[in-house]
Scaffold this active site. Sequence first.
Site, short mmCIF file in Angstrom:
data_model
loop_
_atom_site.label_atom_id
_atom_site.label_comp_id
_atom_site.label_asym_id
_atom_site.label_seq_id
_atom_site.Cartn_x
_atom_site.Cartn_y
_atom_site.Cartn_z
N LYS A 13 -11.04 38.95 -22.45
CA LYS A 13 -12.40 38.39 -22.29
C LYS A 13 -13.45 39.50 -22.36
O LYS A 13 -14.45 39.36 -23.04
CB LYS A 13 -12.56 37.68 -20.94
CG LYS A 13 -11.72 36.46 -20.75
CD LYS A 13 -12.12 35.70 -19.48
CE LYS A 13 -11.95 36.48 -18.20
NZ LYS A 13 -10.56 36.80 -17.84
N ARG A 88 -14.82 31.16 -11.33
CA ARG A 88 -13.40 31.39 -11.11
C ARG A 88 -12.79 30.39 -10.13
O ARG A 88 -11.60 30.45 -9.85
CB ARG A 88 -13.24 32.80 -10.52
CG ARG A 88 -12.45 33.75 -11.40
CD ARG A 88 -12.43 35.07 -10.67
NE ARG A 88 -11.49 35.99 -11.21
CZ ARG A 88 -11.80 36.98 -12.04
NH1 ARG A 88 -13.03 37.12 -12.49
NH2 ARG A 88 -10.87 37.83 -12.43
N ARG A 127 -2.47 48.45 -19.27
CA ARG A 127 -3.88 48.70 -19.58
C ARG A 127 -4.41 49.89 -18.80
O ARG A 127 -4.27 49.97 -17.59
CB ARG A 127 -4.69 47.45 -19.25
CG ARG A 127 -6.18 47.60 -19.44
CD ARG A 127 -6.88 46.29 -19.34
NE ARG A 127 -7.01 45.80 -17.97
CZ ARG A 127 -7.70 44.72 -17.64
NH1 ARG A 127 -8.28 44.00 -18.58
NH2 ARG A 127 -7.80 44.33 -16.40
N ARG A 160 -6.75 50.83 -13.38
CA ARG A 160 -7.44 50.10 -12.31
C ARG A 160 -6.43 49.79 -11.22
O ARG A 160 -5.31 49.41 -11.52
CB ARG A 160 -7.99 48.77 -12.86
CG ARG A 160 -9.36 48.88 -13.46
CD ARG A 160 -9.77 47.64 -14.21
NE ARG A 160 -9.63 46.40 -13.45
CZ ARG A 160 -10.08 45.22 -13.89
NH1 ARG A 160 -10.70 45.11 -15.04
NH2 ARG A 160 -9.92 44.12 -13.16
N ARG A 171 -2.85 38.54 -8.64
CA ARG A 171 -4.02 38.07 -9.41
C ARG A 171 -3.64 36.87 -10.27
O ARG A 171 -4.40 35.92 -10.39
CB ARG A 171 -4.55 39.19 -10.32
CG ARG A 171 -5.34 40.23 -9.55
CD ARG A 171 -5.60 41.44 -10.40
NE ARG A 171 -6.57 41.20 -11.44
CZ ARG A 171 -6.69 41.97 -12.52
NH1 ARG A 171 -5.89 43.01 -12.70
NH2 ARG A 171 -7.60 41.71 -13.43
P1 AMP Z 1 -12.14 40.96 -13.46
O1 AMP Z 1 -12.64 42.28 -13.90
O2 AMP Z 1 -12.91 39.81 -14.01
O3 AMP Z 1 -10.65 40.81 -13.67
O4 AMP Z 1 -12.38 40.88 -11.87
C1 AMP Z 1 -11.79 41.81 -11.00
C2 AMP Z 1 -11.80 41.28 -9.58
O5 AMP Z 1 -13.14 41.06 -9.15
C3 AMP Z 1 -11.10 39.96 -9.36
O6 AMP Z 1 -9.70 40.08 -9.20
C4 AMP Z 1 -11.78 39.48 -8.07
O7 AMP Z 1 -11.28 40.19 -6.95
C5 AMP Z 1 -13.23 39.94 -8.29
N1 AMP Z 1 -14.04 38.89 -8.97
C6 AMP Z 1 -14.61 38.96 -10.20
N2 AMP Z 1 -15.26 37.85 -10.50
C7 AMP Z 1 -15.10 37.02 -9.43
C8 AMP Z 1 -15.52 35.68 -9.14
N3 AMP Z 1 -16.25 34.96 -10.02
N4 AMP Z 1 -15.17 35.16 -7.95
C9 AMP Z 1 -14.44 35.86 -7.05
N5 AMP Z 1 -13.99 37.10 -7.25
C10 AMP Z 1 -14.33 37.69 -8.44
#
Ligand code: AMP
Length: 213
Positions: A13, A88, A127, A160, A171
């Site tokens: 994404k 989410r 990654r 990360r 996750r």
């Molecule tokens: P991402 O980079 O989108 O994979 O997000 C990394 C982490 O940020 C996720 O595993 C959540 O802990 C937090 N996070 C990002 N977006 C959201 C969201 N919309 N709602 C809740 N937690 C979020």
Amino acid sequence: MNIILFGAPGVGKGTQAKILSHVYHIPHISTGDILREAIKAETPLGIKAKVLMDRGNLVPDDVMIGLVTDLLASDRCKNGFILDGFPRTVGQAKALDSIFVKMKIHTFKVINIDVDKTLIIERLTDRFLCVQCGKIYNSTIDKFKAGDKCFKCGGLIFQRDDDKPETVKNRLEIYYKTTEPVKKYYQQTHSVIDVNGVGEIEEITQRLLSALG
Ligand code: AMP
């Protein structure tokens, strides 16, 4: 153009949102990136989010909804946006519907990038990123390890915390339990365009561009 880019962690994404953001001249709003910036800057939000993110858990809905409400109301989103990582949860999706009504946003496209679960696990645990420019590396293809230097800018390459195998498992569990229902919610209330996320980056971009018209 208002776009909600949906899909499991690791489907690409972020990579695709960055490309689409250049093509359509609209901002890429990644809630994950915003939280990581907050962690780096040690803001109150960052301190709260770090504990949750390191374990792969979600940040509470009210926090995320407040954050996205402010962002969408800002001047930079006046010509459109690409949401990546939000909504989410079904609660976030419903709140986003109300935000759109208040902001008189009547049209938006929901794109779901589809990748098989086994491939997602491989992609995530493989990654790595450059600390400086954010370039994404795949350790199997690019043949390097954490601590090496980025080919592009010389920055340090790292993994990360939430891409480590134990956290990836959590996750994905959260994704299938809490986030995948958001797709069903949109299928019932709006429409969802499915795009195959397996292949070369350019190939997937082409699929997205034709899906977006
Ligand atoms: P991402 O980079 O989108 O994979 O997000 C990394 C982490 O940020 C996720 O595993 C959540 O802990 C937090 N996070 C990002 N977006 C959201 C969201 N919309 N709602 C809740 N937690 C979020």
